[in-house]
Write a protein that holds these residues in place. Structure first.
Motif, PDB file in Angstrom:
ATOM      1  N   ARG A 177       0.889  -1.267  -0.135  1.00  0.00           N
ATOM      2  CA  ARG A 177       0.232   0.019  -0.264  1.00  0.00           C
ATOM      3  C   ARG A 177       0.770   1.282   0.027  1.00  0.00           C
ATOM      4  NH1 ARG A 177       1.782  -0.233   4.473  1.00  0.00           N
ATOM      5  NH2 ARG A 177       0.952  -0.295   6.660  1.00  0.00           N
ATOM      6  N   ASP A 178       0.384   2.518  -0.306  1.00  0.00           N
ATOM      7  CA  ASP A 178       0.971   3.783  -0.206  1.00  0.00           C
ATOM      8  C   ASP A 178       1.519   3.983   1.290  1.00  0.00           C
ATOM      9  OD1 ASP A 178       0.465   4.087  -2.736  1.00  0.00           O
ATOM     10  OD2 ASP A 178      -1.010   5.782  -2.358  1.00  0.00           O
ATOM     11  N   HIS A 230       2.387  15.143   2.042  1.00  0.00           N
ATOM     12  CA  HIS A 230       2.062  14.270   0.917  1.00  0.00           C
ATOM     13  C   HIS A 230       2.215  15.059  -0.260  1.00  0.00           C
ATOM     14  CE1 HIS A 230      -1.045  12.810  -1.520  1.00  0.00           C
ATOM     15  NE2 HIS A 230      -1.193  11.703  -0.725  1.00  0.00           N
ATOM     16  N   ASP A 278       5.905   9.100   0.087  1.00  0.00           N
ATOM     17  CA  ASP A 278       6.652  10.594  -0.002  1.00  0.00           C
ATOM     18  C   ASP A 278       7.022  11.183   1.364  1.00  0.00           C
ATOM     19  OD1 ASP A 278       3.914  10.675   0.579  1.00  0.00           O
ATOM     20  OD2 ASP A 278       3.271  11.742  -1.180  1.00  0.00           O
ATOM     21  N   ILE A 332       8.790   4.957  -5.426  1.00  0.00           N
ATOM     22  CA  ILE A 332       7.619   4.408  -6.101  1.00  0.00           C
ATOM     23  C   ILE A 332       8.109   2.966  -6.311  1.00  0.00           C
ATOM     24  CG2 ILE A 332       6.188   4.491  -7.893  1.00  0.00           C
ATOM     25  CD1 ILE A 332       6.981   7.633  -8.139  1.00  0.00           C
ATOM     26  N   HIS A 387       3.060   1.927  -5.452  1.00  0.00           N
ATOM     27  CA  HIS A 387       2.861   2.528  -4.301  1.00  0.00           C
ATOM     28  C   HIS A 387       3.975   3.270  -4.025  1.00  0.00           C
ATOM     29  CE1 HIS A 387       1.394  -1.976  -3.648  1.00  0.00           C
ATOM     30  NE2 HIS A 387       0.246  -1.268  -3.635  1.00  0.00           N
ATOM     31  N   ILE A 388       3.567   4.428  -3.066  1.00  0.00           N
ATOM     32  CA  ILE A 388       4.384   5.596  -3.138  1.00  0.00           C
ATOM     33  C   ILE A 388       4.613   5.759  -1.447  1.00  0.00           C
ATOM     34  CG2 ILE A 388       2.278   7.107  -3.081  1.00  0.00           C
ATOM     35  CD1 ILE A 388       4.150   9.074  -4.684  1.00  0.00           C
TER      36      ILE A 388
END
Length: 184
Positions: A99-100, A147, A135, A127, A132-133
């Motif tokens: 998931r992110d 974000h 940040d 990424i 999925h990221i």
């Protein structure tokens, strides 16, 4: 002792001089980019050479085992990247995130972008091949969540995977928890 061995290795790794960092000059305007991960938009096909490059291996600064190339563009208040990561034909990328925001992302295949602006030390965005990221705002003294508001799409093919990403950029510093703060 094993725990300390790991820390010693990390200290050695962090103590290494950083390799050459790719630089990009954005010339012309990106246009009609659809964030779908496929890199088939006209802009990416005709992207100016000055806005293209190859990534380096993060820890050593050397050339990655598999080629990793990128293209960049600017349209309005958005910064775009198209990234291609080569793989052995028939091998799928190693996806460890679910998931992110999943920190497991760094244990598998991933690309990482570090953006520095004239008003901010840098943002770190990673990424996975699954899109999925993670940040992170790496600004001095900041420990709160940030974000990027990035739009990301990936595509996995037989011998490579690709990432297409759009970062909204603002000069307005009134909302430091969202978007990249900078200017064109």
């Amino acid at each position: 002792d094993d725990y300390l061995k790991g820390l010693r290795m990390k200290t050695e790794q962090l103590g290494q001089k950083r390799g050459p960092v790719p630089t990009v000059r954005l010339v012309g305007d990106a246009h009609d980019i659809v964030i779908d991960g496929k890199l088939d938009d006209e802009y990416w096909q005709k992207c100016p050479v000055a806005a293209t490059g190859k990534f380096r291996e993060l820890q050593t600064g050397g050339t990655p085992v598999f080629g990793t190339s990128f293209k960049a563009g600017w349209q309005g208040s958005n910064l775009y990247f198209a990234i291609r990561c080569d793989e052995h034909p028939g091998e799928k990328p190693n996806i460890t995130s679910t998931r992110d925001g999943d920190q497991a992302l760094w244990h598998g295949d991933a690309i990482e972008i570090e953006l520095a602006t004239e008003t901010h030390s840098y943002y770190q965005i990673a990424i996975s091949p699954a899109g999925h990221i993670v940040d992170l705002d790496r600004g001095a003294g900041k420990s709160f969540g940030w974000h990027s508001r990035a739009e990301v799409a990936t595509h996995i093919a037989d011998d490579h995977w690709t990432v297409e990403i759009r970062f909204p950029v603002t000069a307005d510093e009134n909302d430091p928890l969202n978007q990249v703060i900078g200017r064109h």
